[in-house]
Write a protein that holds these residues in place. Structure first.
Motif, PDB file in Angstrom:
ATOM      1  N   ILE A 327      69.310-100.944 -43.322  1.00  0.00           N
ATOM      2  CA  ILE A 327      68.516-102.039 -42.749  1.00  0.00           C
ATOM      3  C   ILE A 327      69.355-102.842 -41.767  1.00  0.00           C
ATOM      4  N   THR A 328      70.550-103.248 -42.200  1.00  0.00           N
ATOM      5  CA  THR A 328      71.351-104.105 -41.320  1.00  0.00           C
ATOM      6  C   THR A 328      71.847-103.330 -40.103  1.00  0.00           C
ATOM      7  N   THR A 329      72.080-102.019 -40.277  1.00  0.00           N
ATOM      8  CA  THR A 329      72.524-101.241 -39.126  1.00  0.00           C
ATOM      9  C   THR A 329      71.428-101.176 -38.073  1.00  0.00           C
ATOM     10  N   LEU A 330      70.208-100.957 -38.534  1.00  0.00           N
ATOM     11  CA  LEU A 330      69.091-100.967 -37.591  1.00  0.00           C
ATOM     12  C   LEU A 330      69.055-102.305 -36.855  1.00  0.00           C
ATOM     13  N   GLY A 331      69.209-103.397 -37.626  1.00  0.00           N
ATOM     14  CA  GLY A 331      69.207-104.731 -37.045  1.00  0.00           C
ATOM     15  C   GLY A 331      70.357-104.912 -36.072  1.00  0.00           C
ATOM     16  N   GLY A 332      71.539-104.449 -36.489  1.00  0.00           N
ATOM     17  CA  GLY A 332      72.729-104.578 -35.643  1.00  0.00           C
ATOM     18  C   GLY A 332      72.534-103.861 -34.316  1.00  0.00           C
ATOM     19  N   LEU A 333      71.950-102.655 -34.400  1.00  0.00           N
ATOM     20  CA  LEU A 333      71.716-101.880 -33.178  1.00  0.00           C
ATOM     21  C   LEU A 333      70.755-102.623 -32.254  1.00  0.00           C
ATOM     22  N   LEU A 334      69.676-103.106 -32.865  1.00  0.00           N
ATOM     23  CA  LEU A 334      68.671-103.829 -32.080  1.00  0.00           C
ATOM     24  C   LEU A 334      69.303-105.079 -31.461  1.00  0.00           C
TER      25      LEU A 334
END
Lengths: 403, 404, 263
Positions: A327-334
Motif C-alpha cells: 500500500i505505502t509503496t503504491l502511495g510512494g510511487l504516486l
C-alpha cells in the motif's frame, strides 16, 4: 517456509479498493509534500554545484564571505588581470558574435564585477532583494553554458540589461524590450534573455559594470572578481599570490567552494524538510496502521483458515507486513510522480547568506527519491508491524468461529 | 446531549483505531499550526509595532546601500523648517528621538558566520525610541557613558553565557574594522522581539573607521530610525524626507517600521506559498484519514445502526451521532496538536538551540491556534459526513441481515 | 373472538430486484391479526416470513397493497414518520439479540427512550422496571458480553417493551438459545402476551416455540398455506382492566415507580 502467495494480498487490496485507494492517496500526498521541499534543496544544491567551477576563482575583499559584503579597488582588479596563469578567452563563434557577445579572444578570462542589491517588485506586487550584477567583458565566458535565447547581449555603458526567462516572468518591467525600473534615476532596458545552465547567474540581472557603478556611486571599486586559471597548478599559484602578495591581500576562493559554502539556505530547507518528513511520516503511518488493523479484523476468519491450512505464524506476519508495504509503496510511487509535476515549478527563495532572491528549479533527484523511499518503507513497516503481530497472535479456533 | 454518553462509548469502542486517528490528526495538526505560525508571527509583530509610530529611512537602492549620517541632522532641520514637528522629542530635555540604525553584520569571537543582529545606534536616545525594550537604569547610564559599551538581549546573553563586564569582540565583515566591546547591560523585552541581538554605540564604530587611513565606510548611518510624535504625522514626514533626497545621489525610501518588517516576510513569499499549500494538502490528507477511519468503524457497525433504525432512530439522528463521533475524534486530535504546539512555544527557549538557530522563536498567534482547532473540527465534520450518510442510508432490512 | 383487528394486510405483494431480475417474495397476501394475538409465522427458508415480519413492523415497504396497523396505513407514512411510529409502538426482538456491546444492560434498555421527551430520571426508572419484568434485577450494570445468551435476549426483550408498544415483533427469538433458555424466553413472551396484552408476531422454525402462540401461520413461496388458531387458553386475568382503557403494563410501571420512590 511456505509463504502466503502475493496474489492473496493483491486480491485483498482489490476487494477493499476504496480503503486501499484512499490510504494510497494519503501516503502519496505526504510523500509529494516532502519530496517537493527536498526537491528544492536538491535544485539549490544542483544549481550551486553547476555554478561552481573548481578552476575558476572568486576573489573577494579580505574580510568578506560573499560578494554582497565584498569590495576592493578597481586598480587591484586591473592588476589581477595581468597575472600569469589566467586562461585566455576562446575565439568568439559566429553565433556569439551575432548575439552581440564581447570579443575576448586571447585576452585573460578575468572579470571584475559589481553586485548591487536593490529591493524590487515582483509581478504579484511583493517585494524582493534582487541581484543586479555589473559585468565585465569576460563574464559570459566564465559562466557554464551561457546562451542568449532571445534578443541580444547587452552593450555596456548604455544602461541595457539581460536576464533569464524565469526572472523576466517574475518581475514587473522585466519583459524583453521594456524598462526595468529600480528607482526613478536607475533604470535598465531589457535587450536580451539568457540561460546559464541553471546556475546562479539565472537569478541575476546583468548590466554593464560601469552602469551599476555610476548608478550607485561606486566608481573605482568592484565587489568581486572572477578569474579562470589556465591549469589546476596555476589555480594554486594564483590563490597564493592573491592571498599573500602585498599588492592584493584579498580572499580568493575556488568558485566550487564559494557556492558550496553558501549553504545556509540549503541547511535550513533540509532542516525544515526533515521536520516535515518525520512528522508527516508518523501521521501517515498511523493511517496505514488503521487500514491494516481493519484488514486484519475483517479477515480474522481467513487468518484462522490459513493457520489451519498450515501456514506458519512468520508467514502470516510477513504476508500482512508485505501488504502494508505494498500500500505505502503504491502511495510512494504516486507521491513521487506528483512531485515530478511540481518539478516544473521554479521557486524563488531568499538566500540566507546574501539575503538575495534565488530562482530554483525543483529537482527530483537522488535525495528526494531516497527520502520518498525511506518514508514509504517507514510507513509500511511501522504501520504494518503491529497489525501483523495482532494477526499472528490470533487463536486459530477462535478465529475460525468468528462471524 | 442525552446521546453524548453513547457517542463517547462509540468513540472508545475501538481504542486503537481512535487513538491512531487522533494521533494522526494531532501530529499533522501540530506540524501545520507550527508551520503557519512561522510566518504569521511576523504578521503579528507588524501589527504590534504599528502602535509605536516608528519610521525607518533607508536607501532607495536597498539594504546594501547606506544612507549618510549627515542625513540625520538634515531630517531634523527639515522637520522644523517645514513646520511638521513630526519627530517626537524627549520630555525631559526636548532632544529629538532620531538615531542611526546601522547593521554591523560581524562575527562574534571565533564564530564562522554572523549569527545574530548587531546594530550601531545612539545610546542617548535609542531606549527612548524602543520603549518596549527595557534596560535597568544603572546599565543604561553605563551604556550612555562608556563609548565601547554594548548591551545584549536576554536570550543572547543566556545562549552565550554572557554577563555584564564581559568582553564582547565583534569581527567586521562588511566593515574593515573589528569592534572590541564590553557588555554593560542586558536588555529585555516582549517575547516576539529579537532578544538575540545587541546594540552598541554608533559613534564608536565611526570613530574607529575614521581613524583608519582609508576611512572607507565611515560616516554612514546604515538606516535612520525615527520616533514620530503621532501616527498622523508619519506620512507627511516620510514624503518630505523622500522628496528632499529624490534628486540627490542618496535617494531614500522612508517607511513605517511595520512596512520595513513586511519586506522581509515578502522575501520568502514562495516559501510561504509552499507552506500554505502544505497546510491545504495536509488538511486534505487528514480529511481522508478521518473519513476512512469512520467508514471502517461504520462498516463494522452496520448491523448495529440497523438495529437503532429499527428501534425508531431517524436518519438525521444517526447522521448526527456519527458526525458527532467524527468531530469528537478529530477535534481531540486538533486540540492535542495545537496544545502541543502552544506548550512548545511557551518553552521555546529550551528548544530553540536544537533548531540550529533557524527558529529563534516560535509564537503561536491565537488566530492560528483557533484555526487549528476549528480546522480539525471541520475535518471531522467533512471527513465523517460521507461515512455517516452511508450508515444512515443503508436500508434497515439489509443492515439487519448483514453479517459482519 | 370479538377483538378489534390490530393488523390488516390487504393484497400485499413484495418483490426484490437483483440485476434486472424480479424476485417475488410475497404475492397478494391478505391477513388480519387481532389485538392481543400471539402469532407465529412458520415456513421453510425463503418462504417470505421474515419479509412479512419486516413489513408489519414498518421496516420495509410492500411493492403493492396496504398495511394497516391500529388504523394507521403504514404505506402512506414518510420515512421519518414511520421511524417515529416504530419508536412509539413497536418492540423488536432479534435472533442474535443485537444489543449494543458498548452499553450496559440498563443503557441498552434505555436506548429507545432517548427518542422520547422523558427526563433522565424517568428513563432510568423505566429501564429498571423493564429489566425487573424480564427478571434481570441486579444486572443493570452488566455489559452484554458479561451476560449469557438467555440473559442477553431478556435484555433485548426489556428494550422491546420499555416504550410500552402495542406490537412486539420477534425474528427467531430462540434460534440461538439452548433448550432451557428458550423455554424461559417463550414463557416471558407468553406472559407479555397474556398479562400485558401485547400483540406479538414471531417468526420461528421451532415447532415448540410456535406451540406457545395463539395462532400459527404457515407460509410457502410467498403464500399463506395454513392458518391454525389454537383454542384460546385460559383468558388473561387482566383483560378487564385493559378494556377499561387503563393499560395494565403502564399501571404496573407506575406501581413499580412508586415503590422505588419510597425506597
Amino acid at each position: 517456509m511456505a509463504l502466503v502467495p502475493l496474489r492473496y494480498n493483491l486480491r485483498n487490496l482489490a476487494v477493499r479498493w476504496p480503503t486501499t485507494l484512499l490510504t494510497v492517496l494519503v501516503v502519496a500526498i505526504v510523500v509529494a509534500c516532502t519530496c517537493v521541499l527536498f526537491g528544492l534543496v536538491d535544485g539549490l544544491e544542483h544549481s550551486n554545484a553547476i555554478s561552481g567551477d573548481p578552476q575558476t576563482l572568486v576573489v573577494l575583499g579580505k574580510r568578506a564571505d560573499n560578494e554582497t559584503s565584498s569590495y576592493f579597488d578597481v586598480d587591484k582588479a586591473q592588476t589581477i588581470a595581468t597575472l600569469d596563469g589566467i586562461a585566455t578567452g576562446p575565439p568568439r563563434t559566429d553565433a556569439q558574435a551575432a548575439a552581440g557577445w564581447p570579443d575576448v579572444e586571447g585576452r585573460p578570462l578575468a572579470a571584475g564585477e559589481i553586485v548591487h542589491i536593490p529591493i524590487m517588485t515582483r509581478t504579484d506586487g511583493s517585494r524582493v532583494n534582487l541581484t543586479i550584477r555589473g559585468v565585465d567583458a569576460a563574464s559570459p565566458y566564465l559562466r557554464p553554458d551561457f546562451q542568449i535565447v532571445a534578443g541580444r547581449y547587452l552593450r555596456p555603458g548604455t544602461r541595457e540589461c539581460i536576464l533569464s526567462p524565469g526572472m523576466s516572468r517574475r518581475f514587473t518591467g522585466a519583459q524583453l524590450g521594456s524598462e526595468l525600473v529600480v528607482t526613478d534615476k536607475e533604470t535598465y532596458r531589457v535587450v536580451g534573455l539568457f540561460t546559464a545552465g541553471g546556475s546562479v547567474a539565472e537569478s541575476e540581472v546583468w548590466t554593464g559594470r560601469d552602469d551599476v557603478a555610476a548608478a550607485t556611486n561606486r566608481t573605482g571599486s568592484v565587489s568581486s572578481m572572477r578569474i579562470r586559471a589556465a591549469s589546476p597548478d596555476a589555480a594554486v599559484a594564483l590563490i597564493d599570490t592573491l592571498s599573500n602578495d602585498n599588492r592584493f591581500v584579498l580572499k580568493p576562493i575556488r568558485e566550487s567552494k564559494y557556492y558550496a559554502d553558501q549553504n545556509l539556505t540549503a541547511l535550513f530547507l533540509t532542516f525544515l524538510g526533515s521536520l516535515i518528513a518525520v512528522l508527516l511520516t508518523i501521521g501517515a503511518l498511523f493511517a496505514a496502521a488503521n487500514t491494516m488493523f481493519a484488514a486484519v479484523k475483517s479477515r480474522t476468519r481467513e487468518i484462522g483458515t490459513l493457520r489451519a491450512l498450515g501456514f506458519s505464524r512468520p508467514a502470516i506476519l510477513f504476508s500482512f507486513l508485505l501488504e502494508a508495504i505494498l500500500i505505502t509503496t503504491l502511495g510512494g510511487l504516486l507521491g513521487a510522480l506528483l512531485s515530478l509535476i511540481a518539478s516544473r515549478w521554479s521557486f524563488g527563495i531568499s538566500d540566507f547568506n546574501t539575503f538575495t532572491e534565488r530562482m530554483i528549479q525543483i529537482r527530483i533527484g537522488l535525495v528526494p527519491l531516497a527520502v520518498a523511499i525511506a518514508m514509504t518503507l517507514a510507513m509500511g513497516i511501522f504501520g504494518g508491524l503491529f497489525p501483523a503481530i495482532r494477526a499472528v497472535r490470533l487463536d486459530v479456533i477462535k478465529a475460525l468461529r468468528e462471524l | 446531549m442525552k446521546f453524548l454518553g453513547y457517542i463517547l462509548r462509540n468513540a472508545r469502542r475501538n481504542p486503537v483505531r481512535s487513538l491512531l486517528t487522533i494521533g494522526s490528526i494531532a501530529v499533522c495538526g501540530f506540524l501545520t499550526v507550527a508551520m503557519l505560525s512561522l510566518f504569521s508571527s511576523a504578521d503579528q509583530l507588524r501589527e504590534e509595532v504599528k502602535g509605536y509610530d516608528r519610521v525607518i529611512v533607508m536607501s532607495s537602492q536597498g539594504f546594501a546601500q547606506p544612507v549618510p549620517i549627515a542625513l540625520k541632522n538634515e531630517i531634523i532641520a527639515l522637520d522644523q523648517a517645514r513646520g511638521l514637528n513630526a519627530i517626537a522629542r524627549r520630555a525631559a530635555d526636548g532632544k529629538p528621538l532620531i538615531s542611526p540604525f546601522s547593521w554591523f553584520g560581524g562575527k562574534y569571537k571565533d564564530e564562522q558566520l554572523s549569527l545574530f543582529a548587531q546594530f550601531g545606534i545612539d545610546p542617548d536616545v535609542f531606549f527612548d525610541i524602543y520603549t518596549e525594550l527595557t534596560l535597568p537604569a544603572d546599565q543604561l547610564a553605563a551604556f550612555k557613558a562608556r563609548p565601547d559599551a554594548v548591551v545584549v538581549g536576554r536570550k543572547l546573553a543566556a545562549d552565550k553565557k554572557i554577563a555584564v563586564g564581559d568582553k564582547f569582540p565583534l569581527k567586521g565583515e562588511i566593515y574593515n574594522y573589528d569592534l572590541d566591546l564590553t557588555v554593560v547591560g542586558i536588555f529585555d523585552g516582549p517575547e516576539n522581539r529579537d532578544l538575540r541581538s545587541c546594540y552598541f554605540n554608533w559613534d564608536y564604530l565611526n570613530e574607529g573607521l575614521l581613524s583608519k587611513a582609508s576611512g572607507v565606510g565611515a560616516n554612514n548611518a546604515g538606516t535612520i530610525l525615527i520616533k514620530c510624535a503621532s501616527t498622523a504625522l508619519i506620512p507627511p514626514l516620510c514624503q518630505a524626507i523622500d522628496q528632499a533626497t529624490a534628486n540627490s545621489d542618496r535617494a531614500t525610501k522612508s517607511q513605517t517600521e511595520d512596512a520595513f518588517i513586511g519586506q522581509f516576510a515578502e522575501f520568502t513569499k514562495d516559501l510561504q506559498t509552499y507552506i500554505n499549500l502544505l497546510g491545504v494538502a495536509v488538511a486534505f490528507a487528514l480529511l481522508i484519514i478521518c473519513g476512512v477511519a469512520m467508514a471502517m468503524s461504520m462498516r463494522e457497525r452496520t448491523r448495529e445502526v440497523a438495529v437503532l433504525r429499527a428501534i425508531g432512530f431517524r436518519k438525521p439522528q444517526i447522521l448526527g451521532m456519527v458526525l458527532a463521533e467524527a468531530v469528537l475524534i478529530a477535534g481531540l486530535g486538533g486540540l492535542i496538536g495545537t496544545g502541543t504546539a502552544l506548550l512548545l512555544s511557551k518553552n521555546w527557549d529550551a528548544i530553540a538551540p536544537l533548531t540550529m538557530g533557524f527558529f529563534p522563536y516560535l509564537r503561536i498567534p491565537p488566530q492560528v491556534a483557533l484555526a487549528g482547532i476549528a480546522g480539525s473540527l471541520l475535518i471531522g465534520l467533512i471527513g465523517g459526513y460521507w461515512p455517516a450518510l452511508r450508515a444512515a442510508s443503508i436500508p434497515v432490512v439489509d443492515g439487519l441481515r448483514k453479517v459482519v | 373472538m370479538g377483538r378489534p383487528p390490530a393488523i390488516i394486510l390487504r393484497q400485499v405483494s413484495k418483490e426484490y430486484r437483483r440485476d434486472q431480475i424480479r424476485i417475488p417474495v410475497l404475492s397478494r397476501l391478505d391477513l388480519t391479526v387481532a389485538e392481543g394475538e400471539f402469532l407465529a409465522l412458520m415456513g421453510p427458508s425463503g418462504s417470505g416470513k421474515t419479509t412479512l415480519l419486516n413489513l408489519i413492523a414498518g421496516l420495509d415497504r410492500p411493492t403493492s397493497g396496504e398495511i394497516i396497523v391500529h388504523d394507521l396505513d403504514l404505506t402512506r407514512l414518510s420515512d421519518s414518520q414511520i421511524s417515529r411510529w416504530r419508536s412509539d409502538h413497536v418492540g423488536f426482538i432479534f435472533q442474535t439479540y443485537n444489543l449494543i456491546p458498548v452499553l450496559r444492560a440498563d443503557e441498552n434498555v434505555e436506548l429507545p427512550l432517548l427518542l422520547t421527551k422523558l427526563s433522565r430520571r424517568e428513563r432510568r426508572q423505566r429501564a429498571r422496571t423493564a429489566l425487573r419484568i424480564v427478571g434481570l434485577e441486579g444486572r443493570e450494570d452488566h455489559y452484554p458480553r458479561q451476560l449469557s445468551g438467555g440473559q442477553e435476549q431478556r435484555v433485548a426483550i426489556a428494550r422491546a417493551i420499555v416504550t410500552d408498544p402495542y406490537l412486539l415483533v420477534a425474528d427467531e427469538p430462540t434460534g440461538d438459545l439452548d433448550r432451557q433458555s428458550a423455554e424461559e424466553i417463550l414463557n416471558l413472551m407468553e406472559q407479555l402476551n397474556r398479562e400485558f396484552e401485547k400483540t406479538i408476531v414471531m417468526v420461528t422454525h421451532d415447532p415448540n416455540a410456535a406451540k406457545r402462540a395463539t395462532r400459527i401461520l404457515h407460509l410457502d413461496k410467498g403464500q399463506l398455506v395454513d392458518d391454525v388458531t389454537r383454542a384460546e387458553p385460559s383468558p388473561p386475568k387482566v383483560a378487564e382492566s385493559a378494556a377499561s382503557g387503563d393499560p395494565p403494563y403502564v399501571a404496573d410501571l407506575d406501581t413499580a415507580r412508586r415503590q422505588e420512590a419510597r425506597l
